[in-house]
Design a protein around this motif. Structure first.
Motif, mmCIF file in Angstrom:
data_model
loop_
_atom_site.group_PDB
_atom_site.id
_atom_site.type_symbol
_atom_site.label_atom_id
_atom_site.label_comp_id
_atom_site.label_asym_id
_atom_site.label_seq_id
_atom_site.Cartn_x
_atom_site.Cartn_y
_atom_site.Cartn_z
ATOM 1 N N ASP A 101 40.042 40.097 25.050
ATOM 2 C CA ASP A 101 39.779 40.397 26.396
ATOM 3 C C ASP A 101 38.700 41.275 26.946
ATOM 4 N N ARG B 230 45.642 43.853 34.721
ATOM 5 C CA ARG B 230 45.878 44.531 36.060
ATOM 6 C C ARG B 230 46.696 45.871 36.186
ATOM 7 N N GLN C 218 59.559 46.998 39.948
ATOM 8 C CA GLN C 218 60.247 46.475 41.305
ATOM 9 C C GLN C 218 61.688 45.787 40.877
HETATM 10 C C1 LIG Z 1 46.592 45.986 43.553
HETATM 11 C C2 LIG Z 1 47.606 45.477 42.566
HETATM 12 C C3 LIG Z 1 48.867 45.954 42.919
HETATM 13 C C4 LIG Z 1 50.028 45.567 42.162
HETATM 14 N N1 LIG Z 1 51.434 45.888 42.525
HETATM 15 C C5 LIG Z 1 52.412 45.554 41.646
HETATM 16 C C6 LIG Z 1 53.532 46.238 41.772
HETATM 17 O O1 LIG Z 1 53.589 47.567 42.118
HETATM 18 N N2 LIG Z 1 54.423 45.859 40.762
HETATM 19 C C7 LIG Z 1 54.239 44.712 39.900
HETATM 20 O O2 LIG Z 1 55.512 44.396 39.368
HETATM 21 N N3 LIG Z 1 53.023 44.180 39.885
HETATM 22 C C8 LIG Z 1 52.246 44.524 40.923
HETATM 23 N N4 LIG Z 1 50.821 44.084 40.559
HETATM 24 C C9 LIG Z 1 50.738 42.679 39.945
HETATM 25 C C10 LIG Z 1 50.762 42.907 38.422
HETATM 26 O O3 LIG Z 1 49.531 43.696 37.958
HETATM 27 C C11 LIG Z 1 50.342 41.659 37.595
HETATM 28 O O4 LIG Z 1 51.256 40.650 38.113
HETATM 29 C C12 LIG Z 1 50.403 41.801 36.056
HETATM 30 O O5 LIG Z 1 50.032 42.933 35.747
HETATM 31 C C13 LIG Z 1 49.618 40.505 35.597
HETATM 32 O O6 LIG Z 1 49.428 40.452 34.188
HETATM 33 P P1 LIG Z 1 48.719 39.373 33.361
HETATM 34 O O7 LIG Z 1 48.740 39.335 32.047
HETATM 35 O O8 LIG Z 1 49.374 38.124 34.054
HETATM 36 O O9 LIG Z 1 47.342 39.375 33.864
HETATM 37 P P2 LIG Z 1 46.031 40.183 33.896
HETATM 38 O O10 LIG Z 1 46.516 41.687 33.873
HETATM 39 O O11 LIG Z 1 45.132 39.951 34.640
HETATM 40 O O12 LIG Z 1 45.686 39.859 32.257
HETATM 41 C C14 LIG Z 1 44.755 39.082 31.907
HETATM 42 C C15 LIG Z 1 43.718 39.574 31.197
HETATM 43 O O13 LIG Z 1 42.489 38.446 30.806
HETATM 44 C C16 LIG Z 1 41.523 39.161 30.965
HETATM 45 N N5 LIG Z 1 40.109 38.334 31.335
HETATM 46 C C17 LIG Z 1 40.132 37.647 32.393
HETATM 47 N N6 LIG Z 1 38.931 36.768 32.301
HETATM 48 C C18 LIG Z 1 38.738 37.035 31.017
HETATM 49 C C19 LIG Z 1 37.406 36.294 30.167
HETATM 50 N N7 LIG Z 1 36.759 35.578 30.924
HETATM 51 N N8 LIG Z 1 37.232 36.761 29.087
HETATM 52 C C20 LIG Z 1 38.209 37.549 28.673
HETATM 53 N N9 LIG Z 1 39.033 38.057 29.050
HETATM 54 C C21 LIG Z 1 39.337 37.849 30.406
HETATM 55 C C22 LIG Z 1 41.376 40.360 31.770
HETATM 56 O O14 LIG Z 1 40.601 41.270 31.860
HETATM 57 C C23 LIG Z 1 42.914 40.732 31.840
HETATM 58 O O15 LIG Z 1 43.074 41.980 30.965
HETATM 59 C C24 LIG Z 1 49.861 44.394 41.254
HETATM 60 C C25 LIG Z 1 48.384 43.986 40.955
HETATM 61 C C26 LIG Z 1 47.284 44.547 41.694
HETATM 62 C C27 LIG Z 1 46.257 44.209 41.271
#
Ligand SMILES: Cc1cc2nc3c(=O)[nH]c(=O)nc-3n(C[C@H](O)[C@H](O)[C@H](O)COP(=O)(O)OP(=O)(O)OC[C@H]3O[C@@H](n4cnc5c(N)ncnc54)[C@H](O)[C@@H]3O)c2cc1C
Length: 515
Positions: A44, A52, A78
């Motif tokens: 990461d 996020r 949620q």
């Molecule tokens: C403002 C906001 C409010 C939200 N509110 C809610 C809520 O209330 N309830 C809810 O259920 N969900 C909510 N969400 C959504 C929730 O946060 C996401 O759906 C979830 O955390 C996504 O997880 P993920 O693992 O798919 O992606 P991410 O958390 O984006 O994980 C992907 C990882 O990849 C890494 N990465 C990206 N590009 C690279 C690269 N080139 N090299 C190395 N690493 C990289 C990033 O650093 C990141 O850590 C919200 C999101 C935001 C931004």
């Protein structure tokens, strides 16, 4: 532990490269661990686990002088669960790790316009009634394989027509945009209904708001360290992936520090925003069907703008006075612009962070792009202007002010995904499908839970379980995901593009201008 640099064409090797240490990445690594696959690397670009699910310090606790912790990203769990019914897996984990959260009471809401308090709650019932019709229609559209349409069309057909009524528009924003980060005209009637039902009807209609001062991601970190050791060499933080080379036999990941990792399989959990903005180079370039899938889904932006205010002489805050005491939400209907600093949230009611003086407002989509592009001072002027319209000229200046810029962060480029109208399931499957040994997972690949933490969790787990099946030779589990070279619409040329249907001109003709 540094990754070995590329020397004589050799990279550090592993069985599975998990790209991303957010919810999807950690859920994937845990699923591998549970399948007795310990040879994996989690990579990461950020220096923390959670992606996020991200917090920061803000303001100052008058009692201790220490700052408060607020969530910049995900804030709610949620759809929690009901006795005997299925439970949202995030709720299960949040309870397991004792993450402090408080039930959000959406009926503790007061409505405002540019002249202060204004009661237009009656519109809420009108919207709810129409929404029920629209969601039932969505079910019919899906089951009968009819053409999808916008949620705007669906709501209009169900007789919800806010048009120029800015108060009705505010109610609609509270009900729809605030959840999906897009307006009804930019959202699929069928698939936003699928997501809403899968979360709020399958689990429950409740939402719990995290106020834990260790941060919401405490549960993701804690879960990660049930299978990682302290300073585990398999967790590579602050490592930026610049390119991914994939084939039916392996995946090689190059990092910006010049090192590389070659894996038998990789799971890319980078956000839809990262994939859409070409942050990572793919070799070979992504096939057209994959690009269609990636560009087909939409990446929304949701911006929380935090303010901390001083208390009045009696210790209360200006949004707690008189009948407003205990109110959690304050909805503002701007006279001219829909979505203009509309939903205000107080962190001071009992159960949240009383005495904190923290009040925040959320914007999405176009207003997010504007505020995220402009400086703090401009935004502060705008939000204070709205607050004065709502609560009067006498309110104090904030002690502190802060907001994140999700749409500009290269590791995410947005907040969470949304399903636009006309995006077929097949196109979405193309986004979700694997390319040889390279798999994709994350909130946006989820059909039922796109946008949410539980979507990221279930998708991470599913991809890893399949890969574990492949690595252990289980041919029932080890299956490629479906992808579609050609996406078919509902209008077929032969059958429907006829004069009787209004096609008096052959629109395929070039009249000599080309082939
Ligand atoms: C403002 C906001 C409010 C939200 N509110 C809610 C809520 O209330 N309830 C809810 O259920 N969900 C909510 N969400 C959504 C929730 O946060 C996401 O759906 C979830 O955390 C996504 O997880 P993920 O693992 O798919 O992606 P991410 O958390 O984006 O994980 C992907 C990882 O990849 C890494 N990465 C990206 N590009 C690279 C690269 N080139 N090299 C190395 N690493 C990289 C990033 O650093 C990141 O850590 C919200 C999101 C935001 C931004």
């Amino acid at each position: 532990t540094p990754v070995a640099p590329v020397q004589n064409g050799t990279c550090r090797t592993t069985k599975v490269a998990v790209l991303g240490a957010g919810m999807a990445g950690i859920a994937a690594a845990q699923a591998l661990h549970n399948a007795s696959i310990s040879d994996f690397l989690i990579i990461d670009v950020n220096d923390y686990i959670g992606g996020r699910v991200k917090h920061t310090t803000f303001g100052k606790n008058p009692a201790t002088g220490e700052p408060f912790v607020v969530e910049l990203g995900a804030n709610w769990i949620q759809g929690l669960g009901s006795p005997g019914g299925p439970e949202n897996p995030i709720w299960t984990l949040v309870k397991k790790w004792g993450v402090r959260s408080e039930y959000s009471n959406f009926s503790r809401i007061e409505t405002f316009d540019e002249n202060g308090a204004a009661d237009y709650m009656d519109q809420m019932d009108v919207y709810d009634k129409s929404y029920v019709t629209a969601e039932q229609d969505a079910g019919r559209i899906l089951i009968q394989n009819r053409q999808d349409r916008t949620m705007r069309t669906g709501l209009s057909i169900a007789d919800w027509k806010p048009k120029k009524d800015m108060k009705a528009q505010a109610i609609e924003w509270w009900k729809f945009d605030w959840e999906f980060a897009y307006a009804p005209e930019l959202s699929s009637q069928t698939f936003t209904t699928v997501a809403y039902n899968s979360t709020f009807y399958q689990f429950s209609d409740e939402n719990s708001f995290v106020i834990d001062q260790r941060g919401y991601n405490y549960f993701i970190e804690s879960e990660a360290y049930t299978f990682l050791q302290p300073n585990d060499p398999r967790l590579l933080l602050s490592k930026n992936v610049t390119s991914i080379t994939y084939s039916p036999r392996s995946v090689t990941v190059s990092l910006s520090d010049g090192s590389c990792v070659t894996a038998e399989y990789a799971i890319c959990t980078f956000s839809l925003g990262v994939l859409q903005n070409d942050v990572v180079a793919f070799d070979p370039p992504l096939p057209a069907w994959k690009q269609e899938g990636i560009e087909g889904m939409e990446m929304g932006t949701y911006t929380k703008i935090f303010l901390q205010f001083p208390p009045a002489a009696d210790g209360s805050f200006f949004w707690e006075h008189g009948p407003l005491a205990g109110t959690e939400y304050f909805l503002y209907a701007d006279p001219t612009e829909r979505g203009w600093y509309p939903v205000w949230q107080s962190l001071t009611p009992p159960g949240f962070i009383p005495g904190s003086g923290i009040f925040f407002v959320t914007v999405v989509y176009a207003q997010s792009y504007i505020v995220e592009a402009q400086d703090d001072e401009t935004t502060k002027r705008e939000v204070m202007d709205v607050l004065r319209r709502m609560f009067g000229e006498g309110i104090p200046e904030p002690l502190d002010f802060m907001y994140p810029r999700w749409s500009l962060e290269p590791w995410v480029y947005g907040s969470f995904s949304n399903w636009p109208p006309g995006l077929s399931l097949e196109t979405h499957q193309n986004f979700r499908a694997n390319l040889g040994r390279l798999w994709f997972a994350g909130e946006a690949t989820s059909v039922g839970y796109f946008g949410w933490v539980h979507g990221a969790y279930t998708e991470g787990q599913m991809a890893a379980n399949t890969i574990a099946g492949c690595l252990t030779g289980n041919s029932t589990i080890c299956r490629n995901r479906a992808s579609y070279e050609t996406i078919r619409g509902c209008t077929t040329g032969d059958r429907m593009m006829t004069p009787v249907n209004g096609f008096t001109v052959d629109t395929m003709q070039t009249w000599g201008y080309g082939d």
